[in-house]
Scaffold this active site. Sequence first.
Site, PDB file in Angstrom:
ATOM      1  N   HIS A 116      -8.244   1.497  -4.466  1.00 50.32           N
ATOM      2  CA  HIS A 116      -9.253   1.319  -3.411  1.00 50.32           C
ATOM      3  C   HIS A 116      -9.864   2.685  -3.120  1.00 50.32           C
ATOM      4  O   HIS A 116      -9.224   3.543  -2.523  1.00 50.32           O
ATOM      5  CB  HIS A 116      -8.537   0.733  -2.183  1.00 50.32           C
ATOM      6  CG  HIS A 116      -9.381   0.579  -0.974  1.00 50.32           C
ATOM      7  ND1 HIS A 116      -8.841   0.376   0.287  1.00 50.32           N
ATOM      8  CD2 HIS A 116     -10.733   0.591  -0.794  1.00 50.32           C
ATOM      9  CE1 HIS A 116      -9.818   0.267   1.178  1.00 50.32           C
ATOM     10  NE2 HIS A 116     -10.975   0.408   0.548  1.00 50.32           N
TER      11      HIS A 116
ATOM     12  N   MET B 237     -12.067   5.040  -1.156  1.00 52.07           N
ATOM     13  CA  MET B 237     -12.786   5.279   0.105  1.00 52.07           C
ATOM     14  C   MET B 237     -13.430   6.656  -0.030  1.00 52.07           C
ATOM     15  O   MET B 237     -13.040   7.625   0.639  1.00 52.07           O
ATOM     16  CB  MET B 237     -11.807   5.210   1.288  1.00 52.07           C
ATOM     17  CG  MET B 237     -11.426   3.784   1.636  1.00 52.07           C
ATOM     18  SD  MET B 237      -9.881   3.682   2.555  1.00 52.07           S
ATOM     19  CE  MET B 237      -8.740   3.670   1.188  1.00 52.07           C
TER      20      MET B 237
ATOM     21  N   ASP C  94      -7.207  -6.182   3.709  1.00 52.05           N
ATOM     22  CA  ASP C  94      -6.584  -4.851   3.737  1.00 52.05           C
ATOM     23  C   ASP C  94      -6.604  -4.264   5.147  1.00 52.05           C
ATOM     24  O   ASP C  94      -7.665  -3.946   5.678  1.00 52.05           O
ATOM     25  CB  ASP C  94      -7.339  -3.935   2.758  1.00 52.05           C
ATOM     26  CG  ASP C  94      -6.676  -2.583   2.600  1.00 52.05           C
ATOM     27  OD1 ASP C  94      -5.548  -2.402   3.100  1.00 52.05           O
ATOM     28  OD2 ASP C  94      -7.290  -1.708   1.955  1.00 52.05           O
TER      29      ASP C  94
ATOM     30  N   MET D 265      -8.779   8.543  -0.490  1.00 48.08           N
ATOM     31  CA  MET D 265      -9.687   8.918   0.615  1.00 48.08           C
ATOM     32  C   MET D 265     -10.154  10.356   0.434  1.00 48.08           C
ATOM     33  O   MET D 265      -9.336  11.224   0.115  1.00 48.08           O
ATOM     34  CB  MET D 265      -8.948   8.817   1.949  1.00 48.08           C
ATOM     35  CG  MET D 265      -8.299   7.472   2.194  1.00 48.08           C
ATOM     36  SD  MET D 265      -7.411   7.490   3.750  1.00 48.08           S
ATOM     37  CE  MET D 265      -6.678   5.859   3.733  1.00 48.08           C
TER      38      MET D 265
ATOM     39  N   GLY E  52      -3.444  -3.836   8.534  1.00 45.32           N
ATOM     40  CA  GLY E  52      -2.759  -4.536   9.621  1.00 45.32           C
ATOM     41  C   GLY E  52      -2.197  -5.891   9.251  1.00 45.32           C
ATOM     42  O   GLY E  52      -1.963  -6.725  10.127  1.00 45.32           O
TER      43      GLY E  52
ATOM     44  N   SER F 129       0.841  -1.195   0.000  1.00 38.04           N
ATOM     45  CA  SER F 129       0.000   0.000   0.000  1.00 38.04           C
ATOM     46  C   SER F 129       0.876   1.245   0.000  1.00 38.04           C
ATOM     47  O   SER F 129       1.611   1.508   0.952  1.00 38.04           O
ATOM     48  CB  SER F 129      -0.910   0.016   1.225  1.00 38.04           C
ATOM     49  OG  SER F 129      -1.579   1.264   1.253  1.00 38.04           O
TER      50      SER F 129
ATOM     51  N   MET G  78     -12.018  -5.319   4.803  1.00 32.28           N
ATOM     52  CA  MET G  78     -11.245  -4.380   5.616  1.00 32.28           C
ATOM     53  C   MET G  78     -10.974  -5.018   6.972  1.00 32.28           C
ATOM     54  O   MET G  78     -11.914  -5.363   7.700  1.00 32.28           O
ATOM     55  CB  MET G  78     -11.998  -3.067   5.798  1.00 32.28           C
ATOM     56  CG  MET G  78     -12.153  -2.231   4.533  1.00 32.28           C
ATOM     57  SD  MET G  78     -10.615  -1.924   3.642  1.00 32.28           S
ATOM     58  CE  MET G  78      -9.606  -1.152   4.907  1.00 32.28           C
TER      59      MET G  78
ATOM     60  N   ASP H 171      -4.658   3.876  -2.179  1.00 30.66           N
ATOM     61  CA  ASP H 171      -5.781   4.268  -1.322  1.00 30.66           C
ATOM     62  C   ASP H 171      -6.196   5.706  -1.601  1.00 30.66           C
ATOM     63  O   ASP H 171      -5.425   6.635  -1.358  1.00 30.66           O
ATOM     64  CB  ASP H 171      -5.362   4.158   0.153  1.00 30.66           C
ATOM     65  CG  ASP H 171      -5.215   2.706   0.593  1.00 30.66           C
ATOM     66  OD1 ASP H 171      -6.169   1.937   0.400  1.00 30.66           O
ATOM     67  OD2 ASP H 171      -4.142   2.366   1.118  1.00 30.66           O
TER      68      ASP H 171
ATOM     69  N   HIS I 228      -1.082  -1.132  -4.394  1.00 32.65           N
ATOM     70  CA  HIS I 228      -2.372  -0.801  -3.773  1.00 32.65           C
ATOM     71  C   HIS I 228      -2.416   0.706  -3.537  1.00 32.65           C
ATOM     72  O   HIS I 228      -1.536   1.281  -2.891  1.00 32.65           O
ATOM     73  CB  HIS I 228      -2.545  -1.558  -2.457  1.00 32.65           C
ATOM     74  CG  HIS I 228      -3.888  -1.376  -1.832  1.00 32.65           C
ATOM     75  ND1 HIS I 228      -5.007  -2.081  -2.249  1.00 32.65           N
ATOM     76  CD2 HIS I 228      -4.323  -0.559  -0.838  1.00 32.65           C
ATOM     77  CE1 HIS I 228      -6.062  -1.715  -1.527  1.00 32.65           C
ATOM     78  NE2 HIS I 228      -5.671  -0.778  -0.660  1.00 32.65           N
TER      79      HIS I 228
ATOM     80  N   PHE J  54      -6.832   5.056   7.726  1.00 31.27           N
ATOM     81  CA  PHE J  54      -5.444   5.256   8.150  1.00 31.27           C
ATOM     82  C   PHE J  54      -4.642   3.977   7.994  1.00 31.27           C
ATOM     83  O   PHE J  54      -5.180   2.882   8.177  1.00 31.27           O
ATOM     84  CB  PHE J  54      -5.399   5.688   9.628  1.00 31.27           C
ATOM     85  CG  PHE J  54      -6.185   6.953   9.885  1.00 31.27           C
ATOM     86  CD1 PHE J  54      -5.602   8.196   9.703  1.00 31.27           C
ATOM     87  CD2 PHE J  54      -7.524   6.877  10.271  1.00 31.27           C
ATOM     88  CE1 PHE J  54      -6.346   9.360   9.907  1.00 31.27           C
ATOM     89  CE2 PHE J  54      -8.270   8.030  10.472  1.00 31.27           C
ATOM     90  CZ  PHE J  54      -7.677   9.278  10.294  1.00 31.27           C
ATOM     91  N   GLY J  55      -3.357   4.139   7.698  1.00 28.76           N
ATOM     92  CA  GLY J  55      -2.443   3.004   7.725  1.00 28.76           C
ATOM     93  C   GLY J  55      -1.955   2.797   9.156  1.00 28.76           C
ATOM     94  O   GLY J  55      -2.203   3.622  10.041  1.00 28.76           O
ATOM     95  N   GLY J  56      -1.272   1.698   9.373  1.00 26.43           N
ATOM     96  CA  GLY J  56      -0.598   1.468  10.647  1.00 26.43           C
ATOM     97  C   GLY J  56      -1.485   1.075  11.812  1.00 26.43           C
ATOM     98  O   GLY J  56      -1.060   1.177  12.959  1.00 26.43           O
TER      99      GLY J  56
HETATM  100  C1  DX5 Z   1      -6.698   1.742   5.192  1.00 29.50           C
HETATM  101  C2  DX5 Z   1      -6.171   1.451   3.807  1.00 29.50           C
HETATM  102  C3  DX5 Z   1      -5.111   0.425   3.782  1.00 29.50           C
HETATM  103  C4  DX5 Z   1      -3.841   0.845   4.467  1.00 29.50           C
HETATM  104  C5  DX5 Z   1      -3.134  -0.389   4.944  1.00 29.50           C
HETATM  105  O1  DX5 Z   1      -7.761   2.619   5.098  1.00 29.50           O
HETATM  106  O2  DX5 Z   1      -7.223   0.992   2.982  1.00 29.50           O
HETATM  107  O3  DX5 Z   1      -4.815   0.023   2.451  1.00 29.50           O
HETATM  108  O4  DX5 Z   1      -2.991   1.590   3.645  1.00 29.50           O
HETATM  109  O5  DX5 Z   1      -2.051  -0.002   5.722  1.00 29.50           O
HETATM  110  P1  DX5 Z   1      -1.434  -0.952   6.845  1.00 29.50           P
HETATM  111  O6  DX5 Z   1      -0.940  -2.172   6.146  1.00 29.50           O
HETATM  112  O7  DX5 Z   1      -0.353  -0.107   7.428  1.00 29.50           O
HETATM  113  O8  DX5 Z   1      -2.541  -1.265   7.803  1.00 29.50           O
HETATM  114 ZN    ZN Z   2      -6.699   0.058   0.994  1.00 34.00          ZN
END
Ligand code: DX5
Ligand code: ZN
Length: 215
Positions: free
Chosen positions: A65, A67, A174, A36, A176, A7, A136, A34, A32, A142-144
């Site tokens: 993806h 969002m 997708d 948003m 964690g 991602s 999901m 994202d 990937h 958010f990532g992480g």
């Molecule tokens: C979250 C995104 C994910 C995100 C995953 O809203 O859709 O694609 O980037 O990031 P990690 O792998 O850090 O959870």
């Molecule tokens: Zn995503």
Amino acid sequence: MAKIAPSILAADFGNLERDCKMVNASEADWFHIDIMDGVFVPNISYGMPVLKAIQTVAQKPLDVHLMIVDPDRYIDTFADLGASVLTVHYEACTHLHRTLQKIKSCGMLAGVALNPHTPVDVLEAIIQEVDLVCLMSVNPGFGGQSFIETTYEKTAALKALISKKGAKTQIEIDGGVTNQNAATLIQAGADVLVAGSHVFKAEDPPATIKTLKRF
Ligand code: DX5
Ligand code: ZN
């Protein structure tokens, strides 16, 4: 062997070309991406100019993806920007069947993402039309974040639904994803693993991707 989709949200945007080239040279399968809008999710990521920059360097399919609310507005735009897979959220589509038909008519694979609270059964009547379901495993935005453990059960339930209907839908996970949960997810039926922080914050991202590919 599952597909791995790093991602780009977790990449270093000051060194985006370097990070995209790392993905090109690695064993990863897809990019990937994202998108948003700050409305469907409480965060704004990046938009068309950045995607264009990624597309110029990327040598692997772009898994986009969305969002965003009312994604139909931008289906043509993402096709023009080179998306191979375009995923919309179930929770953001009033006329999901129409949206999927439109994505496919633009030459892309049609994906549907489900938030953690949305059961897989809502796709029973449409699963044969869906090329990819993105489960999901965190709340999008958010990532992480930490992986939500009930995703294992949802993955298995979705796999059973796909088999029951004789569909060819791919299952993507997708949020964690790490080397701690990859094997169990694949056993439960996952075909594509998205990984952001686990890959880009690693000391050796290509080796981390290689390890995920081995599960
Ligand atoms: C979250 C995104 C994910 C995100 C995953 O809203 O859709 O694609 O980037 O990031 P990690 O792998 O850090 O959870
Ligand atoms: Zn995503």
